[in-house]
Design a protein around this motif. Structure first.
Motif, PDB file in Angstrom:
ATOM      1  N   ALA A  98       0.837  -1.204   0.000  1.00 16.41           N
ATOM      2  CA  ALA A  98       0.000   0.000   0.000  1.00 16.41           C
ATOM      3  C   ALA A  98       0.873   1.256   0.000  1.00 16.41           C
ATOM      4  O   ALA A  98       0.571   2.222  -0.711  1.00 16.41           O
ATOM      5  CB  ALA A  98      -0.930   0.000   1.210  1.00 16.41           C
ATOM      6  N   GLY A  99       1.951   1.249   0.748  1.00 14.23           N
ATOM      7  CA  GLY A  99       2.868   2.391   0.737  1.00 14.23           C
ATOM      8  C   GLY A  99       3.552   2.562  -0.593  1.00 14.23           C
ATOM      9  O   GLY A  99       3.705   3.679  -1.088  1.00 14.23           O
ATOM     10  N   LEU A 100       3.954   1.454  -1.199  1.00  6.85           N
ATOM     11  CA  LEU A 100       4.580   1.509  -2.517  1.00  6.85           C
ATOM     12  C   LEU A 100       3.596   2.015  -3.561  1.00  6.85           C
ATOM     13  O   LEU A 100       3.954   2.844  -4.418  1.00  6.85           O
ATOM     14  CB  LEU A 100       5.116   0.131  -2.894  1.00  6.85           C
ATOM     15  CG  LEU A 100       5.794   0.026  -4.257  1.00  6.85           C
ATOM     16  CD1 LEU A 100       7.050   0.891  -4.283  1.00  6.85           C
ATOM     17  CD2 LEU A 100       6.129  -1.422  -4.558  1.00  6.85           C
ATOM     18  N   ALA A 101       2.356   1.554  -3.500  1.00  5.47           N
ATOM     19  CA  ALA A 101       1.338   2.022  -4.441  1.00  5.47           C
ATOM     20  C   ALA A 101       1.079   3.514  -4.266  1.00  5.47           C
ATOM     21  O   ALA A 101       0.930   4.243  -5.251  1.00  5.47           O
ATOM     22  CB  ALA A 101       0.049   1.236  -4.254  1.00  5.47           C
ATOM     23  N   GLY A 102       1.044   3.995  -3.049  1.00  2.95           N
ATOM     24  CA  GLY A 102       0.862   5.423  -2.807  1.00  2.95           C
ATOM     25  C   GLY A 102       2.021   6.243  -3.329  1.00  2.95           C
ATOM     26  O   GLY A 102       1.834   7.320  -3.894  1.00  2.95           O
ATOM     27  N   PHE A 103       3.219   5.740  -3.166  1.00  2.00           N
ATOM     28  CA  PHE A 103       4.397   6.441  -3.675  1.00  2.00           C
ATOM     29  C   PHE A 103       4.378   6.495  -5.202  1.00  2.00           C
ATOM     30  O   PHE A 103       4.644   7.549  -5.786  1.00  2.00           O
ATOM     31  CB  PHE A 103       5.664   5.744  -3.187  1.00  2.00           C
ATOM     32  CG  PHE A 103       6.923   6.309  -3.753  1.00  2.00           C
ATOM     33  CD1 PHE A 103       7.360   7.560  -3.378  1.00  2.00           C
ATOM     34  CD2 PHE A 103       7.661   5.602  -4.681  1.00  2.00           C
ATOM     35  CE1 PHE A 103       8.520   8.093  -3.909  1.00  2.00           C
ATOM     36  CE2 PHE A 103       8.814   6.119  -5.222  1.00  2.00           C
ATOM     37  CZ  PHE A 103       9.250   7.372  -4.834  1.00  2.00           C
ATOM     38  N   LEU A 104       4.053   5.378  -5.844  1.00  2.00           N
ATOM     39  CA  LEU A 104       3.992   5.367  -7.312  1.00  2.00           C
ATOM     40  C   LEU A 104       2.870   6.264  -7.818  1.00  2.00           C
ATOM     41  O   LEU A 104       3.014   6.939  -8.839  1.00  2.00           O
ATOM     42  CB  LEU A 104       3.823   3.934  -7.828  1.00  2.00           C
ATOM     43  CG  LEU A 104       5.029   3.032  -7.583  1.00  2.00           C
ATOM     44  CD1 LEU A 104       4.715   1.606  -8.008  1.00  2.00           C
ATOM     45  CD2 LEU A 104       6.251   3.550  -8.315  1.00  2.00           C
ATOM     46  N   TRP A 105       1.740   6.307  -7.115  1.00  2.00           N
ATOM     47  CA  TRP A 105       0.648   7.191  -7.496  1.00  2.00           C
ATOM     48  C   TRP A 105       1.084   8.655  -7.417  1.00  2.00           C
ATOM     49  O   TRP A 105       0.784   9.449  -8.303  1.00  2.00           O
ATOM     50  CB  TRP A 105      -0.559   6.957  -6.589  1.00  2.00           C
ATOM     51  CG  TRP A 105      -1.676   7.896  -6.852  1.00  2.00           C
ATOM     52  CD1 TRP A 105      -2.617   7.806  -7.824  1.00  2.00           C
ATOM     53  CD2 TRP A 105      -1.943   9.116  -6.145  1.00  2.00           C
ATOM     54  NE1 TRP A 105      -3.453   8.880  -7.760  1.00  2.00           N
ATOM     55  CE2 TRP A 105      -3.070   9.693  -6.749  1.00  2.00           C
ATOM     56  CE3 TRP A 105      -1.346   9.749  -5.072  1.00  2.00           C
ATOM     57  CZ2 TRP A 105      -3.599  10.895  -6.293  1.00  2.00           C
ATOM     58  CZ3 TRP A 105      -1.881  10.943  -4.623  1.00  2.00           C
ATOM     59  CH2 TRP A 105      -2.995  11.495  -5.228  1.00  2.00           C
ATOM     60  N   SER A 106       1.816   9.003  -6.368  1.00  2.00           N
ATOM     61  CA  SER A 106       2.267  10.390  -6.228  1.00  2.00           C
ATOM     62  C   SER A 106       3.293  10.743  -7.291  1.00  2.00           C
ATOM     63  O   SER A 106       3.337  11.875  -7.765  1.00  2.00           O
ATOM     64  CB  SER A 106       2.827  10.634  -4.837  1.00  2.00           C
ATOM     65  OG  SER A 106       4.024   9.902  -4.642  1.00  2.00           O
ATOM     66  N   ARG A 134       3.338   9.541 -10.396  1.00  2.00           N
ATOM     67  CA  ARG A 134       2.610   9.708 -11.659  1.00  2.00           C
ATOM     68  C   ARG A 134       1.797  10.989 -11.692  1.00  2.00           C
ATOM     69  O   ARG A 134       1.509  11.515 -12.754  1.00  2.00           O
ATOM     70  CB  ARG A 134       1.697   8.515 -11.901  1.00  2.00           C
ATOM     71  CG  ARG A 134       2.459   7.279 -12.244  1.00  2.00           C
ATOM     72  CD  ARG A 134       1.555   6.156 -12.596  1.00  2.00           C
ATOM     73  NE  ARG A 134       2.355   4.973 -12.877  1.00  2.00           N
ATOM     74  CZ  ARG A 134       1.859   3.777 -12.992  1.00  2.00           C
ATOM     75  NH1 ARG A 134       0.575   3.581 -12.870  1.00  2.00           N
ATOM     76  NH2 ARG A 134       2.647   2.771 -13.246  1.00  2.00           N
ATOM     77  N   ASN A 135       1.389  11.503 -10.539  1.00  2.60           N
ATOM     78  CA  ASN A 135       0.592  12.725 -10.497  1.00  2.60           C
ATOM     79  C   ASN A 135       1.432  13.977 -10.319  1.00  2.60           C
ATOM     80  O   ASN A 135       0.881  15.052 -10.098  1.00  2.60           O
ATOM     81  CB  ASN A 135      -0.451  12.630  -9.387  1.00  2.60           C
ATOM     82  CG  ASN A 135      -1.543  11.678  -9.758  1.00  2.60           C
ATOM     83  OD1 ASN A 135      -1.986  11.644 -10.902  1.00  2.60           O
ATOM     84  ND2 ASN A 135      -1.976  10.875  -8.811  1.00  2.60           N
ATOM     85  N   GLY A 136       2.754  13.858 -10.397  1.00  7.30           N
ATOM     86  CA  GLY A 136       3.615  15.028 -10.396  1.00  7.30           C
ATOM     87  C   GLY A 136       3.845  15.670  -9.056  1.00  7.30           C
ATOM     88  O   GLY A 136       4.111  16.869  -8.988  1.00  7.30           O
ATOM     89  N   GLN A 137       3.760  14.932  -7.977  1.00 11.07           N
ATOM     90  CA  GLN A 137       3.960  15.514  -6.658  1.00 11.07           C
ATOM     91  C   GLN A 137       5.404  15.929  -6.404  1.00 11.07           C
ATOM     92  O   GLN A 137       5.671  16.755  -5.551  1.00 11.07           O
ATOM     93  CB  GLN A 137       3.541  14.515  -5.577  1.00 11.07           C
ATOM     94  CG  GLN A 137       2.076  14.195  -5.601  1.00 11.07           C
ATOM     95  CD  GLN A 137       1.242  15.365  -5.180  1.00 11.07           C
ATOM     96  OE1 GLN A 137       1.565  16.044  -4.212  1.00 11.07           O
ATOM     97  NE2 GLN A 137       0.176  15.635  -5.895  1.00 11.07           N
ATOM     98  N   TYR A 138       6.357  15.377  -7.155  1.00  8.75           N
ATOM     99  CA  TYR A 138       7.770  15.655  -6.915  1.00  8.75           C
ATOM    100  C   TYR A 138       8.396  16.481  -8.034  1.00  8.75           C
ATOM    101  O   TYR A 138       9.598  16.582  -8.112  1.00  8.75           O
ATOM    102  CB  TYR A 138       8.544  14.337  -6.754  1.00  8.75           C
ATOM    103  CG  TYR A 138       8.075  13.535  -5.592  1.00  8.75           C
ATOM    104  CD1 TYR A 138       8.419  13.902  -4.306  1.00  8.75           C
ATOM    105  CD2 TYR A 138       7.279  12.419  -5.768  1.00  8.75           C
ATOM    106  CE1 TYR A 138       7.976  13.167  -3.219  1.00  8.75           C
ATOM    107  CE2 TYR A 138       6.833  11.685  -4.689  1.00  8.75           C
ATOM    108  CZ  TYR A 138       7.188  12.067  -3.423  1.00  8.75           C
ATOM    109  OH  TYR A 138       6.744  11.347  -2.350  1.00  8.75           O
TER     110      TYR A 138
END
Length: 56
Positions: A17-25, A27-31
């Motif tokens: 779940a943490g890995l999925a959240g990181f990958l989602w962020s 892809r959405n340009g959070q970094y």
């Protein structure tokens, strides 16, 4: 020791779940703009009393 039957899958689930959240962020340009948010927080957006706003 029987509790490990529940805790190991739970730990793996939370890790995924943490890995999925990181990958989602990612892809959405959070970094993409790491410095922009810091500069916007300290920027002075309010005009000074003698300064006119554009369009007036």
């Amino acid at each position: 020791m029987e509790v490990l039957i529940y805790l190991v899958p739970l730990a793996l689930l939370l890790g995924f779940a943490g890995l999925a959240g990181f990958l989602w962020s990612l892809r959405n340009g959070q970094y993409e703009d790491l410095d922009g948010a810091a500069w916007r927080a300290i920027a002075d957006d309010e005009p000074s009393p003698g300064q006119q706003q554009p369009g007036q």
